[in-house]
Design a protein around this motif. Structure first.
Motif, PDB file in Angstrom:
ATOM      1  N   ASP A 202       0.805  -1.116  -0.344  1.00  0.00           N
ATOM      2  CA  ASP A 202      -0.133  -0.113  -0.082  1.00  0.00           C
ATOM      3  C   ASP A 202       0.559   1.282   0.082  1.00  0.00           C
ATOM      4  OD1 ASP A 202       1.227  -0.454   2.418  1.00  0.00           O
ATOM      5  OD2 ASP A 202      -0.709  -0.905   3.948  1.00  0.00           O
ATOM      6  N   ILE A 203       1.890   1.160  -0.397  1.00  0.00           N
ATOM      7  CA  ILE A 203       2.803   2.074  -0.288  1.00  0.00           C
ATOM      8  C   ILE A 203       2.732   2.360  -2.021  1.00  0.00           C
ATOM      9  CG2 ILE A 203       5.299   2.793  -0.567  1.00  0.00           C
ATOM     10  CD1 ILE A 203       5.835   0.046   0.684  1.00  0.00           C
ATOM     11  N   PRO A 204       2.999   3.590  -2.031  1.00  0.00           N
ATOM     12  CA  PRO A 204       2.510   5.030  -3.086  1.00  0.00           C
ATOM     13  C   PRO A 204       3.692   4.732  -4.032  1.00  0.00           C
ATOM     14  CG  PRO A 204       2.918   6.435  -1.417  1.00  0.00           C
ATOM     15  CD  PRO A 204       3.210   4.997  -0.542  1.00  0.00           C
ATOM     16  N   GLY A 205       3.402   4.067  -5.123  1.00  0.00           N
ATOM     17  CA  GLY A 205       4.018   4.189  -6.402  1.00  0.00           C
ATOM     18  C   GLY A 205       4.590   2.775  -6.581  1.00  0.00           C
ATOM     19  N   ALA A 206       3.629   1.441  -5.778  1.00  0.00           N
ATOM     20  CA  ALA A 206       4.330   0.390  -6.010  1.00  0.00           C
ATOM     21  C   ALA A 206       2.862   0.105  -7.456  1.00  0.00           C
ATOM     22  CB  ALA A 206       3.034  -0.393  -5.144  1.00  0.00           C
ATOM     23  N   GLY A 207       3.823  -0.569  -7.916  1.00  0.00           N
ATOM     24  CA  GLY A 207       3.722  -1.276  -8.627  1.00  0.00           C
ATOM     25  C   GLY A 207       4.338  -0.048 -10.257  1.00  0.00           C
ATOM     26  N   SER A 208       5.007   0.642  -9.961  1.00  0.00           N
ATOM     27  CA  SER A 208       5.820   1.534 -10.967  1.00  0.00           C
ATOM     28  C   SER A 208       7.257   1.254 -11.019  1.00  0.00           C
ATOM     29  CB  SER A 208       5.662   2.766 -10.833  1.00  0.00           C
ATOM     30  OG  SER A 208       6.252   3.235 -10.246  1.00  0.00           O
ATOM     31  N   PHE A 209       7.767   0.229 -10.374  1.00  0.00           N
ATOM     32  CA  PHE A 209       9.161   0.209 -10.479  1.00  0.00           C
ATOM     33  C   PHE A 209       9.029  -0.814 -11.818  1.00  0.00           C
ATOM     34  CE2 PHE A 209      12.110  -3.606  -8.903  1.00  0.00           C
ATOM     35  CZ  PHE A 209      13.148  -2.524  -8.553  1.00  0.00           C
ATOM     36  N   THR A 210      10.176  -1.246 -12.424  1.00  0.00           N
ATOM     37  CA  THR A 210       9.985  -1.691 -13.757  1.00  0.00           C
ATOM     38  C   THR A 210      11.501  -2.774 -13.255  1.00  0.00           C
ATOM     39  OG1 THR A 210      11.522   0.163 -14.585  1.00  0.00           O
ATOM     40  CG2 THR A 210       9.528   0.266 -15.552  1.00  0.00           C
TER      41      THR A 210
END
Ligand code: NA7
Length: 550
Positions: free
Chosen positions: A162-170
């Motif tokens: 539930d951390i902001p930006g989770a999922g954006s890591f490539t």
């Protein structure tokens, strides 16, 4: 045997089946439940989301995953032959060996033919009219059963970040709870890991020597004690087998079902500092959970507990060379044992490696996950791999993820809106014929899980046999017994230090989850006596009835 139901002409055949009992989950609880039901001549079928047996030990394949209870204690006791044939290789078995054990049990008792793998139960509803459970799978299958046993595990619903930006890591994102079966080569990589519970600590310790750089993002430091793991001494095995019956009986009547914990009577405050230190040292040298049982009042008296906190703090200072890092690793905001203590194999030592970096999120909170790593208030960490070791929606999460409805369509998650309520952690008022194995309100995670699983499975099995003999078709906890039990669970917890930490025992690790202490802390032996007394007293607190549609 299941009855196959046919579809009418032109209809798409809907798969249906009928059993006496549906069991959800093929971990240690579901496997034993199936075995017991078969032995009683009842038709039972297990539905399992994973592709194999083992539950926790099927999913948690992260590097270093290892049980925190001595192997021979963390094993089934119901079959002496199984105990004699199986050889544990280490004092604390690692995940691959535990999974092998689960598979051995499945083979030995020929369990797989009654397990549907890769099948998740999405809904289960009680039909007031027929008195049957209607259970739906994610393949669209409908199963009807009189009894439903939720063997869904206490730590099986992994949290999603539930951390902001989770999922954006490539780069490569991993979770300890769903580690790839084929493993991952992390050698030379820049790795970031969020979370320092058991999963995080075991992973960190194991990967630190191989990775290029390891960035540990720590929100709350954890108490961690050495396991002193080693190959299992054949003499320990021989002694265990020679005294099996005695040891098993001692486990069953003990507080937590782990003999190695060796609780000592007396107060930490009433002995000399030398004697106290000697006791703490001896237990630190022995390893594992026994340190927390050094004195009777460590779990109930903050002053006594503080003495143990100081002892562990000094151990950490003695191991970690950089004083600043050592202080950050010392838990200072909650009592020893109020969050699950970790049993490690050289954890604090890894911070003496140049490639391991501790980031204290209290000083420098994470602002966001970025495509290339993690941004804290102080700067960016560039990563190749990001590992989430952020824990579970414990004890209720796996049940919440199934649409469970009892009488009058009442949803379990709604009934548990303010926290889980059960009678003995076994049943819920308004949900007839649905049993929980190691449910909230039972010793469960505060005990040796294998022992508590066996106790519940055997209690449920005996109960079903009794009901069958008496031609009773429905058992249901009364609201009064449930309320009384919940009050008792709370009262016992209030006498401990458990409420002084933001732990998953309290649901405090899941935003929005009600803060309610979920396991029963009154002792596994006492609890077993209570369950047995309830059964002997004509299932006191339960309503038994006969339906028309047997
Ligand atoms: P735990 O023990 O719940 O540990 C999860 C860790 O992840 C813990 O250190 C948490 O910090 C941390 N966490 C969770 N969410 C975040 C966010 N958003 N940001 C930073 N850090 C976070 O789970 P485990 O899987 O390690 O162990 C579970 C049980 O399995 C264990 O107790 C054994 O019984 C076996 P927090 O403490 O909440 O500040």
């Amino acid at each position: 045997m299941p009855e196959a139901k046919g579809a009418g002409a032109g209809e798409k055949p809907a798969k249906t089946a009928t059993y006496d009992i549906v069991i959800v989950g093929a971990g240690f609880a579901g496997m034993y439940m199936l075995h017991k039901m078969r032995g009683m001549g009842l038709s039972a079928h297990v539905y399992e989301a994973g592709s194999g047996v083992g539950g926790t030990w099927f999913w948690n394949r992260y590097p270093g995953a290892r049980v925190d209870v001595e192997s021979q204690e963390y094993s089934y006791s119901f079959s002496p032959e199984l105990e004699e044939d199986w050889h544990w290789s280490e004092r604390y078995a690692a995940q691959p060996e535990l999974l092998k054990y689960a598979n051995h049990v499945a083979d030995r008792f020929d369990l797989r033919r009654d397990i549907s793998f890769n099948t998740r139960i999405t809904a289960a509803s009680y039909d007031d009219h027929t008195g049957l459970w209607r259970i739906i799978t994610d393949h669209g299958e409908t199963i009807t059963a009189r009894f439903c046993v939720m063997a869904t595990g206490c730590l099986s619903a992994a949290k999603t970040p539930d951390i902001p930006g989770a999922g954006s890591f490539t780069g490569l994102t991993l979770s300890t709870a769903t580690w790839p079966t084929e493993g991952v080569d992390l050698s030379g990589k820049r790795v970031g890991i969020i979370g320092t519970g058991s999963s995080g600590i075991q992973t960190i310790t194991t990967i630190a020597p191989d990775v290029g750089e390891l960035y540990v993002f720590q929100r709350t430091p954890n108490f961690s004690v050495p396991a002193h793991n080693h190959p299992l001494d054949p003499a320990v095995r021989e002694d265990w087998l020679a005294n099996r019956e005695t040891y098993r009986q001692q486990q069953r009547t003990s507080g937590v079902g782990i003999l190695a914990v060796s609780p000592r009577e007396g107060s930490a405050l009433e002995v000399s500092p030398e004697e106290r230190e000697r006791e703490f040292e001896a237990r630190w040298a022995k390893g594992g959970f026994c340190l927390g049982a050094a004195f009777q009042d460590v779990g109930t008296d903050r002053a006594a507990n503080d003495l143990l906190v100081d002892f562990v703090a000094n151990k950490i200072r003695g191991i970690v060379k950089d004083p600043d890092t050592a202080e950050k690793l010392i838990p200072a905001t909650y009592p020893y044992g109020a969050k699950r203590v970790v049993v490690d194999t050289g954890y604090f030592e890894v911070y003496n490696q140049d490639n391991v970096h501790l980031i204290d999120l209290n000083e420098t909170p994470i602002e966001t996950i970025t495509p290339t790593g993690i941004r804290t208030r102080e700067g960016d960490y560039e990563l190749d791999v990001l590992i989430y070791a952020i824990g579970f929606d414990a004890m209720t999460g796996a049940l919440d993820r199934i649409d469970i409805r009892g009488r009058d369509g009442q949803r379990l998650s709604e009934k548990w809106n303010a926290g889980p309520v059960t009678y003995l952690g076994l049943m819920v008022a308004g949900f007839p014929n649905m049993f929980l194995v190691t449910g909230p309100g039972s010793p469960s995670v505060l005990s040796n899980m294998l022992m508590s699983i066996e106790q519940h499975v055997e209690w449920i099995s005996d109960c079903l046999r009794d009901l069958g003999e008496r031609q009773v078709t429905t058992i249901e906890a009364t609201p009064e017994a449930e309320a009384e039990w919940v009050a008792h669970v709370n009262e016992v917890a209030a006498g401990t230090l458990y409420l002084q930490a933001n732990s998953w025992y309290l649901g405090a690790n899941v935003p929005g989850k009600p803060r309610v202490f979920m396991p029963y802390v009154g002792g596994a032996g006492t609890y077993r006596e209570k369950c047995d007394a309830v059964a002997a007293n004509d299932y006191e607190g339960f309503r038994l009835s006969r339906s028309e549609t047997r």
